[in-house]
Scaffold this active site. Sequence first.
Site, PDB file in Angstrom:
ATOM      1  N   ASP A  96       8.922 -28.085 -76.663  1.00  0.00           N
ATOM      2  CA  ASP A  96       9.942 -27.125 -76.255  1.00  0.00           C
ATOM      3  C   ASP A  96      11.343 -27.539 -76.713  1.00  0.00           C
ATOM      4  O   ASP A  96      11.771 -28.668 -76.461  1.00  0.00           O
ATOM      5  CB  ASP A  96       9.922 -27.010 -74.727  1.00  0.00           C
ATOM      6  CG  ASP A  96      10.462 -25.693 -74.224  1.00  0.00           C
ATOM      7  OD1 ASP A  96      10.829 -24.842 -75.058  1.00  0.00           O
ATOM      8  OD2 ASP A  96      10.498 -25.499 -73.007  1.00  0.00           O
ATOM      9  N   ASP A  97      12.053 -26.617 -77.378  1.00  0.00           N
ATOM     10  CA  ASP A  97      13.461 -26.815 -77.752  1.00  0.00           C
ATOM     11  C   ASP A  97      13.694 -27.978 -78.717  1.00  0.00           C
ATOM     12  O   ASP A  97      14.781 -28.559 -78.750  1.00  0.00           O
ATOM     13  CB  ASP A  97      14.324 -27.056 -76.505  1.00  0.00           C
ATOM     14  CG  ASP A  97      14.577 -25.792 -75.713  1.00  0.00           C
ATOM     15  OD1 ASP A  97      13.876 -24.793 -75.949  1.00  0.00           O
ATOM     16  OD2 ASP A  97      15.462 -25.793 -74.845  1.00  0.00           O
TER      17      ASP A  97
ATOM     18  N   CYS B  23      12.429 -19.124 -75.829  1.00  0.00           N
ATOM     19  CA  CYS B  23      11.061 -19.537 -75.497  1.00  0.00           C
ATOM     20  C   CYS B  23      10.086 -18.369 -75.352  1.00  0.00           C
ATOM     21  O   CYS B  23       9.035 -18.336 -75.987  1.00  0.00           O
ATOM     22  CB  CYS B  23      11.055 -20.345 -74.204  1.00  0.00           C
ATOM     23  SG  CYS B  23      12.057 -21.843 -74.241  1.00  0.00           S
TER      24      CYS B  23
ATOM     25  N   HIS C  16       5.518 -19.058 -72.074  1.00  0.00           N
ATOM     26  CA  HIS C  16       6.767 -19.390 -71.376  1.00  0.00           C
ATOM     27  C   HIS C  16       6.505 -19.902 -69.964  1.00  0.00           C
ATOM     28  O   HIS C  16       7.211 -20.773 -69.473  1.00  0.00           O
ATOM     29  CB  HIS C  16       7.683 -18.159 -71.319  1.00  0.00           C
ATOM     30  CG  HIS C  16       9.042 -18.453 -70.783  1.00  0.00           C
ATOM     31  ND1 HIS C  16       9.575 -17.789 -69.716  1.00  0.00           N
ATOM     32  CD2 HIS C  16       9.962 -19.364 -71.165  1.00  0.00           C
ATOM     33  CE1 HIS C  16      10.789 -18.273 -69.451  1.00  0.00           C
ATOM     34  NE2 HIS C  16      11.041 -19.219 -70.328  1.00  0.00           N
TER      35      HIS C  16
ATOM     36  N   ASP D 208       8.988 -24.309 -80.463  1.00  0.00           N
ATOM     37  CA  ASP D 208       9.164 -22.863 -80.324  1.00  0.00           C
ATOM     38  C   ASP D 208      10.445 -22.328 -80.952  1.00  0.00           C
ATOM     39  O   ASP D 208      10.570 -21.119 -81.167  1.00  0.00           O
ATOM     40  CB  ASP D 208       9.054 -22.426 -78.861  1.00  0.00           C
ATOM     41  CG  ASP D 208       9.962 -23.200 -77.920  1.00  0.00           C
ATOM     42  OD1 ASP D 208      10.699 -24.098 -78.374  1.00  0.00           O
ATOM     43  OD2 ASP D 208       9.926 -22.907 -76.706  1.00  0.00           O
ATOM     44  N   HIS D 209      11.420 -23.180 -81.255  1.00  0.00           N
ATOM     45  CA  HIS D 209      12.656 -22.774 -81.939  1.00  0.00           C
ATOM     46  C   HIS D 209      13.528 -24.012 -82.087  1.00  0.00           C
ATOM     47  O   HIS D 209      13.131 -25.125 -81.726  1.00  0.00           O
ATOM     48  CB  HIS D 209      13.420 -21.691 -81.164  1.00  0.00           C
ATOM     49  CG  HIS D 209      13.521 -21.971 -79.706  1.00  0.00           C
ATOM     50  ND1 HIS D 209      14.277 -22.992 -79.190  1.00  0.00           N
ATOM     51  CD2 HIS D 209      12.912 -21.382 -78.642  1.00  0.00           C
ATOM     52  CE1 HIS D 209      14.151 -23.020 -77.877  1.00  0.00           C
ATOM     53  NE2 HIS D 209      13.315 -22.062 -77.519  1.00  0.00           N
TER      54      HIS D 209
END
Length: 476
Positions: free
Chosen positions: A32-33, A72, A131, A313-314
């Site tokens: 995540d992130d 997300c 999410h 995710d990004h």
Amino acid sequence: MKLLFSHTVLLLFVLQFSLAQERPNVLFIAIDDLNDYVNCMNGTVSIPTPNIDKLAKSGLLFNNAHSQAPLCGPSRASVMTGLYPSTSGNYLQVHDENIKKSSKATKNAIFIPDYFEKNGYKTMAVGKIYHGGDAAQTFQEYGGYFNLDGLRPPERMNYDPTKLPQKKGTTYTDWGAYPENDSLMGDYKIAQWAVDKLQQKHDQPFFLAVGFNKPHVPWHVPQKWFDMFPLEDIETPPYNKDDFDDIPLMAQKVAEVPMMPTTEELIEWKQWKEVIQAYSATVAFADAQVGKVLDALEKSNYKNNTIIVLWSDHGYDLGEKNRVAKHALWERDTRSILIFKEIEAKGGKICSSPVGLIDIYPTLVDMCKLPALEQLDGRSLTRFIEEPNLTWEHPALSFYGKKNVVVRGDRYRLTQYEDGSLELYDMKKDPNEWYNLAEKVKYDNVVKRLLKHIPLNWAPNSAFSSYDINDYFRGK
């Protein structure tokens, strides 16, 4: 006649079972992130990530991979359904249980684990996959989320927007050493659950999804991870305080994050290096948890029959563009790590073609030799396994709200906003996106060429997809 029919059925069952046994397992790791500060990505800041680096060196690293949304919920919905936001209508945050309700396209979509289950796989997951973990209930076995919102101290340590008059909104953003021991961290428990599964006997091929929360905010991990990054050694990313002078007003409205710290504020508070230190510490911690899972696979009976895919995710701005946030359509916000390791990986391969996380689903289907799914918006990337430098004519597309879209090619990055305003950057000469070329006549042909890739049809924004982060999106 009945005997012959019975023998035929039995033979078909045996063949189907044999085929299932021959199919590779899948280890599906989501982080995540995680932005491109990962060491093997050669970002503007380099954070040591030995375990992720080792995986990259043993497989195929896509160093120009991009998420389909810098957020997300829609990013993960896109990965798990194989649909662009422009197809699904999920441009903004969406709860797992509502993904299928979003549109006709999502109603007919088949989630990745459901498709693998239909093809004889045992599906298992732990941590943040969608999410909300797996509130969509698509895995046969789900081990839990662990610290859904991130482990936080009783009181804020460094940042609380509710106590700052210039701030509007709330965020979990904060940083500092906490708690005392790794064993209290959710990701520690997530890694252990995955390790336990890899040590068990499975009679079917399995699809095991492991979703780590860090480096999502708050940036809290035990002190030993902070000690790895002395403040005097911290480097901050490139920053141009006049960066927005040539950026359209719509771009600024879309990317506004009124609850988050700005770079100028961090400089004034003398906290910018502390933020980079905290983010680095959480990345190092997450990398160590990834390492536990990869080590467990290496020591298991599944070592030689498991495909690995690792992705984030990004991305995330940490001072670039006067912001500390995701929620934007610039390079640092959409660029993601993506690594595939096939069964007999020759290793050490890097592909610089623009690809998307949307391509994960069809690639896994292809690698596992499952029947192709025509409804998927992405494309299989298996052609790059043997030829990572293969010519690729498809740009990567990223979306943030209806009709706000990035077209990322090999060299140029074009963003078009819903009012028609544009940003164009030469990522070879200007990797920091400081000089918007969209209004320069000499680049008209580049703009026209990239505009052709923007979808002609846009699904309405789903009634189940929304975000109240700023005035622009509240107006939607």
